[in-house]
Design an enzyme around this catalytic site. Structure first.
Site, mmCIF file in Angstrom:
data_model
loop_
_atom_site.group_PDB
_atom_site.id
_atom_site.type_symbol
_atom_site.label_atom_id
_atom_site.label_comp_id
_atom_site.label_asym_id
_atom_site.label_seq_id
_atom_site.Cartn_x
_atom_site.Cartn_y
_atom_site.Cartn_z
ATOM 1 N N ASP A 41 -18.401 12.062 -44.953
ATOM 2 C CA ASP A 41 -17.061 11.486 -44.068
ATOM 3 C C ASP A 41 -16.679 10.225 -44.656
ATOM 4 O OD1 ASP A 41 -15.293 11.232 -42.234
ATOM 5 O OD2 ASP A 41 -16.461 10.751 -40.393
ATOM 6 N N LYS B 296 -15.082 15.767 -45.852
ATOM 7 C CA LYS B 296 -13.881 15.380 -45.227
ATOM 8 C C LYS B 296 -13.147 14.010 -45.657
ATOM 9 C CE LYS B 296 -14.995 15.381 -40.417
ATOM 10 N NZ LYS B 296 -15.608 14.773 -39.211
ATOM 11 N N ASP C 85 -24.639 18.608 -35.869
ATOM 12 C CA ASP C 85 -24.829 18.232 -34.331
ATOM 13 C C ASP C 85 -23.794 17.744 -33.782
ATOM 14 O OD1 ASP C 85 -25.679 15.867 -35.616
ATOM 15 O OD2 ASP C 85 -26.533 15.221 -33.568
HETATM 16 P P1 IMP Z 1 -20.749 9.244 -43.495
HETATM 17 O O1 IMP Z 1 -21.593 8.019 -43.902
HETATM 18 O O2 IMP Z 1 -19.582 8.785 -42.712
HETATM 19 O O3 IMP Z 1 -20.080 10.001 -44.766
HETATM 20 O O4 IMP Z 1 -21.567 10.158 -42.420
HETATM 21 C C1 IMP Z 1 -22.194 11.164 -43.069
HETATM 22 C C2 IMP Z 1 -22.935 11.792 -42.031
HETATM 23 O O5 IMP Z 1 -22.287 11.726 -40.653
HETATM 24 C C3 IMP Z 1 -23.111 13.444 -42.222
HETATM 25 O O6 IMP Z 1 -24.331 13.544 -43.063
HETATM 26 C C4 IMP Z 1 -23.413 13.793 -40.804
HETATM 27 O O7 IMP Z 1 -24.864 13.805 -40.602
HETATM 28 C C5 IMP Z 1 -22.563 13.043 -40.088
HETATM 29 N N1 IMP Z 1 -21.169 13.625 -39.692
HETATM 30 C C6 IMP Z 1 -19.912 13.129 -40.309
HETATM 31 N N2 IMP Z 1 -19.183 13.657 -39.867
HETATM 32 C C7 IMP Z 1 -19.385 14.773 -39.007
HETATM 33 C C8 IMP Z 1 -18.974 15.880 -38.208
HETATM 34 O O8 IMP Z 1 -17.752 16.181 -38.324
HETATM 35 N N3 IMP Z 1 -19.890 16.383 -37.394
HETATM 36 C C9 IMP Z 1 -21.261 16.325 -37.382
HETATM 37 N N4 IMP Z 1 -21.667 15.107 -38.201
HETATM 38 C C10 IMP Z 1 -21.017 14.583 -38.907
#
Ligand code: IMP
Ligand code: MG
Length: 178
Positions: free
Chosen positions: A102, A130, A158
């Site tokens: 994300d 994403k 989750d």
């Molecule tokens: P980032 O550090 O923002 O890239 O977050 C990544 C982590 O956030 C992922 O490994 C997921 O565990 C969680 N995450 C991000 N987006 C979602 C979503 O849409 N649904 C569920 N978990 C998410």
């Protein structure tokens, strides 16, 4: 539980077909290399389980747990390692197995951490990407599917620790967040 789901985004069948394709690419790219799959708990467990079944070259597996979210649906931006690797990764070809990228903050941190431990290479295979959420620059070598700017659950992912056991990727009814 099924009543909480607004729609199915990616079916079980589509996931399985795509995971096989990703494994084919990995089998080709990592043949004759000392491959170590690093699964990021807990969101990546189903993806890891399916992916490794289709990997037919020598591979070792490890698990890491990192936290950046708590029970929220938006990233808090701070990363903590809750469970570290058990084996030395010096000179290994690391492939991080992730559920979704994300903001990219979690994986940026994990990648830098693993590079600092002497790995030969550190790459990523993520089931979902994403791109609209990205806050830091991070490149995943393999991507299963791109998703839009909505919170997705199922197939390991989750919401407040629930829905990981769904065999597909879906979106929750808005009422579930209130
Ligand atoms: P980032 O550090 O923002 O890239 O977050 C990544 C982590 O956030 C992922 O490994 C997921 O565990 C969680 N995450 C991000 N987006 C979602 C979503 O849409 N649904 C569920 N978990 C998410
Ligand atoms: Mg995760």
């Amino acid at each position: 539980m099924e009543n909480d789901i607004k729609k199915i985004l990616i079916s079980e069948n589509d996931i399985q077909n795509r995971v096989k394709k990703l494994a084919d690419e990995i089998n080709r790219d990592y043949k004759d290399k000392d491959l170590l799959l690093v699964c990021i708990l807990k969101g990546s467990i189903m993806f890891m389980g399916d992916l490794m079944k289709y990997i037919n070259i020598y591979a070792k597996v490890e698990f890491m747990s990192v936290s950046s979210y708590g029970n929220s649906t938006v990233s808090t931006g701070s990363v903590r390692i809750l469970k570290d690797l058990d084996m030395s990764i010096e000179n290994k070809e690391i492939l991080i197995v992730e559920d979704i990228i994300d903001t990219g903050i979690t994986l940026k941190y994990v990648c830098n951490y693993l590079k600092g431990k002497g790995a030969n290479s550190v790459e990523i295979v993520t089931l979902l990407d994403k791109p609209s959420g990205r806050k830091v620059d991070i490149k995943s070598k393999y991507v299963g599917f791109e998703v839009g700017n909505e919170f997705v659950i199922g197939y390991g992912l989750d919401f407040a620790e629930r829905y990981r056991n769904l065999p597909y990727i879906g979106v929750l009814n808005e009422s579930m967040y209130k």
